[in-house]
Design a protein around this motif. Structure first.
Motif, PDB file in Angstrom:
ATOM      1  N   ILE A   9     -22.755 -86.545   8.706  1.00  0.00           N
ATOM      2  CA  ILE A   9     -21.837 -85.588   9.308  1.00  0.00           C
ATOM      3  C   ILE A   9     -22.582 -84.303   9.625  1.00  0.00           C
ATOM      4  CG2 ILE A   9     -19.759 -84.184   8.975  1.00  0.00           C
ATOM      5  CD1 ILE A   9     -18.731 -86.328   7.087  1.00  0.00           C
ATOM      6  N   PHE A  10     -22.421 -83.826  10.854  1.00  0.00           N
ATOM      7  CA  PHE A  10     -22.902 -82.501  11.222  1.00  0.00           C
ATOM      8  C   PHE A  10     -21.719 -81.543  11.093  1.00  0.00           C
ATOM      9  CE2 PHE A  10     -26.644 -83.233  14.418  1.00  0.00           C
ATOM     10  CZ  PHE A  10     -27.334 -83.950  13.451  1.00  0.00           C
ATOM     11  N   LEU A  11     -21.898 -80.480  10.337  1.00  0.00           N
ATOM     12  CA  LEU A  11     -20.913 -79.411  10.241  1.00  0.00           C
ATOM     13  C   LEU A  11     -21.474 -78.229  11.020  1.00  0.00           C
ATOM     14  CD1 LEU A  11     -20.198 -79.534   6.385  1.00  0.00           C
ATOM     15  CD2 LEU A  11     -18.912 -80.663   8.215  1.00  0.00           C
ATOM     16  N   VAL A  12     -20.724 -77.750  12.010  1.00  0.00           N
ATOM     17  CA  VAL A  12     -21.196 -76.675  12.878  1.00  0.00           C
ATOM     18  C   VAL A  12     -20.168 -75.547  12.854  1.00  0.00           C
ATOM     19  CG1 VAL A  12     -22.056 -76.084  15.166  1.00  0.00           C
ATOM     20  CG2 VAL A  12     -22.224 -78.457  14.353  1.00  0.00           C
ATOM     21  N   ASP A  13     -20.548 -74.423  12.240  1.00  0.00           N
ATOM     22  CA  ASP A  13     -19.629 -73.289  12.140  1.00  0.00           C
ATOM     23  C   ASP A  13     -20.440 -72.020  11.907  1.00  0.00           C
ATOM     24  OD1 ASP A  13     -17.509 -71.441  11.410  1.00  0.00           O
ATOM     25  OD2 ASP A  13     -16.294 -73.206  10.938  1.00  0.00           O
ATOM     26  N   ASP A  14     -20.071 -70.942  12.578  1.00  0.00           N
ATOM     27  CA  ASP A  14     -20.777 -69.677  12.412  1.00  0.00           C
ATOM     28  C   ASP A  14     -20.262 -68.879  11.216  1.00  0.00           C
ATOM     29  OD1 ASP A  14     -18.353 -69.283  13.695  1.00  0.00           O
ATOM     30  OD2 ASP A  14     -19.056 -67.561  14.831  1.00  0.00           O
ATOM     31  N   ASP A  15     -19.176 -69.303  10.615  1.00  0.00           N
ATOM     32  CA  ASP A  15     -18.638 -68.665   9.412  1.00  0.00           C
ATOM     33  C   ASP A  15     -19.354 -69.292   8.213  1.00  0.00           C
ATOM     34  OD1 ASP A  15     -17.179 -68.006   7.115  1.00  0.00           O
ATOM     35  OD2 ASP A  15     -15.236 -68.146   8.120  1.00  0.00           O
ATOM     36  N   GLU A  35     -25.423 -82.374   7.301  1.00  0.00           N
ATOM     37  CA  GLU A  35     -26.327 -81.422   7.944  1.00  0.00           C
ATOM     38  C   GLU A  35     -25.450 -80.267   8.404  1.00  0.00           C
ATOM     39  OE1 GLU A  35     -29.727 -81.778   8.728  1.00  0.00           O
ATOM     40  OE2 GLU A  35     -29.875 -83.745   7.791  1.00  0.00           O
ATOM     41  N   THR A  36     -25.872 -79.025   8.151  1.00  0.00           N
ATOM     42  CA  THR A  36     -25.081 -77.868   8.581  1.00  0.00           C
ATOM     43  C   THR A  36     -25.862 -77.049   9.606  1.00  0.00           C
ATOM     44  OG1 THR A  36     -25.888 -76.445   6.784  1.00  0.00           O
ATOM     45  CG2 THR A  36     -23.870 -77.710   6.374  1.00  0.00           C
ATOM     46  N   TYR A  37     -25.119 -76.513  10.557  1.00  0.00           N
ATOM     47  CA  TYR A  37     -25.716 -75.697  11.624  1.00  0.00           C
ATOM     48  C   TYR A  37     -24.798 -74.517  11.930  1.00  0.00           C
ATOM     49  CZ  TYR A  37     -28.389 -79.955  12.152  1.00  0.00           C
ATOM     50  OH  TYR A  37     -29.171 -81.049  11.900  1.00  0.00           O
ATOM     51  N   PRO A  38     -25.375 -73.314  12.040  1.00  0.00           N
ATOM     52  CA  PRO A  38     -24.565 -72.137  12.348  1.00  0.00           C
ATOM     53  C   PRO A  38     -24.314 -71.930  13.848  1.00  0.00           C
ATOM     54  CG  PRO A  38     -26.800 -71.452  11.852  1.00  0.00           C
ATOM     55  CD  PRO A  38     -26.744 -72.950  11.663  1.00  0.00           C
ATOM     56  N   THR A  39     -24.995 -72.719  14.704  1.00  0.00           N
ATOM     57  CA  THR A  39     -24.808 -72.580  16.151  1.00  0.00           C
ATOM     58  C   THR A  39     -24.728 -73.957  16.811  1.00  0.00           C
ATOM     59  OG1 THR A  39     -27.171 -72.601  16.729  1.00  0.00           O
ATOM     60  CG2 THR A  39     -26.193 -70.444  16.180  1.00  0.00           C
ATOM     61  N   GLY A  40     -24.093 -73.970  17.967  1.00  0.00           N
ATOM     62  CA  GLY A  40     -24.028 -75.192  18.750  1.00  0.00           C
ATOM     63  C   GLY A  40     -25.393 -75.608  19.263  1.00  0.00           C
ATOM     64  N   ASP A  57     -16.787 -75.988  15.100  1.00  0.00           N
ATOM     65  CA  ASP A  57     -15.932 -74.805  15.229  1.00  0.00           C
ATOM     66  C   ASP A  57     -15.657 -74.509  16.710  1.00  0.00           C
ATOM     67  OD1 ASP A  57     -14.551 -72.411  14.467  1.00  0.00           O
ATOM     68  OD2 ASP A  57     -16.372 -71.257  14.792  1.00  0.00           O
ATOM     69  N   TYR A  58     -14.470 -74.079  17.003  1.00  0.00           N
ATOM     70  CA  TYR A  58     -14.047 -73.803  18.374  1.00  0.00           C
ATOM     71  C   TYR A  58     -14.731 -72.576  18.972  1.00  0.00           C
ATOM     72  CZ  TYR A  58     -10.803 -72.890  22.251  1.00  0.00           C
ATOM     73  OH  TYR A  58     -10.257 -72.665  23.482  1.00  0.00           O
ATOM     74  N   HIS A  59     -14.941 -71.531  18.160  1.00  0.00           N
ATOM     75  CA  HIS A  59     -15.462 -70.270  18.709  1.00  0.00           C
ATOM     76  C   HIS A  59     -16.982 -70.149  18.693  1.00  0.00           C
ATOM     77  CE1 HIS A  59     -11.923 -68.178  19.921  1.00  0.00           C
ATOM     78  NE2 HIS A  59     -11.326 -68.572  18.814  1.00  0.00           N
ATOM     79  N   LEU A  60     -17.600 -70.216  17.541  1.00  0.00           N
ATOM     80  CA  LEU A  60     -19.055 -70.115  17.393  1.00  0.00           C
ATOM     81  C   LEU A  60     -19.653 -68.847  17.991  1.00  0.00           C
ATOM     82  CD1 LEU A  60     -20.332 -73.739  18.131  1.00  0.00           C
ATOM     83  CD2 LEU A  60     -20.074 -72.630  15.926  1.00  0.00           C
ATOM     84  N   ASP A  61     -19.020 -67.712  17.797  1.00  0.00           N
ATOM     85  CA  ASP A  61     -19.574 -66.480  18.357  1.00  0.00           C
ATOM     86  C   ASP A  61     -19.846 -65.408  17.305  1.00  0.00           C
ATOM     87  OD1 ASP A  61     -17.013 -65.835  17.697  1.00  0.00           O
ATOM     88  OD2 ASP A  61     -16.406 -65.189  19.687  1.00  0.00           O
TER      89      ASP A  61
END
Length: 144
Positions: A9-15, A35-40, A57-61
């Motif tokens: 699973i890739f978890l992608v969230d800037d929070d 695997e975690t990622y803070p950006t798309g 995550d929908y926003h990622l900003d």
């Protein structure tokens, strides 16, 4: 599914706090490789690792205002690897956001809340049940 029988699973969230919390929840279950990622952008760079599911995550900003947002990331993922199911997450509980995600080919949409992890578990189970059914159907159709 991956050879080790773990679901990648890739978890992608800037929070970062939410991301770590979600990672801990998943790691408590032994059948997940996380695997975690803070950006798309980082997620897309690592698609060669062949995740089974991406939670995005929908926003990622939050880290970089010029970063790709969730929908742009979703579109790029679907362009490169259309078979990967992507579940969108957002703190927005708006039907328009959910519809937008579905129009961009997300598998599902979940509002970030205290029940988000439970709902993600249910959706991941549904994804793999659907894949099993598709594999059985493919097998059956090849025999005909």
């Amino acid at each position: 599914m991956n050879v080790e029988n773990k679901i990648k699973i890739f978890l992608v969230d800037d929070d970062s706090l939410f991301l770590k919390s979600l990672e801990i929840d998943f790691l408590q279950m032994t059948d997940f490789d996380i695997e975690t990622y803070p950006t798309g952008e980082l997620c897309i760079e690592n698609l060669n690792l062949k995740p089974d599911v991406i939670i995005l995550d929908y926003h990622l900003d939050g880290i970089d205002e010029n970063a790709m947002d969730g929908i742009s990331t979703l579109d790029k993922i679907k362009e490169i690897s259309p078979e990967i199911p992507v579940v969108m997450l957002s703190s927005q509980d708006k039907i328009e956001v959910a519809i937008n995600c579905m129009h961009h080919k997300s598998f599902d949409y979940i509002v970030k809340s205290e029940t988000a992890f439970y709902r993600l578990q249910k959706i991941i189970t549904a994804i793999f049940e659907l894949k099993k059914m598709e594999n059985k159907l493919d097998w059956y159709m090849k025999r005909m």
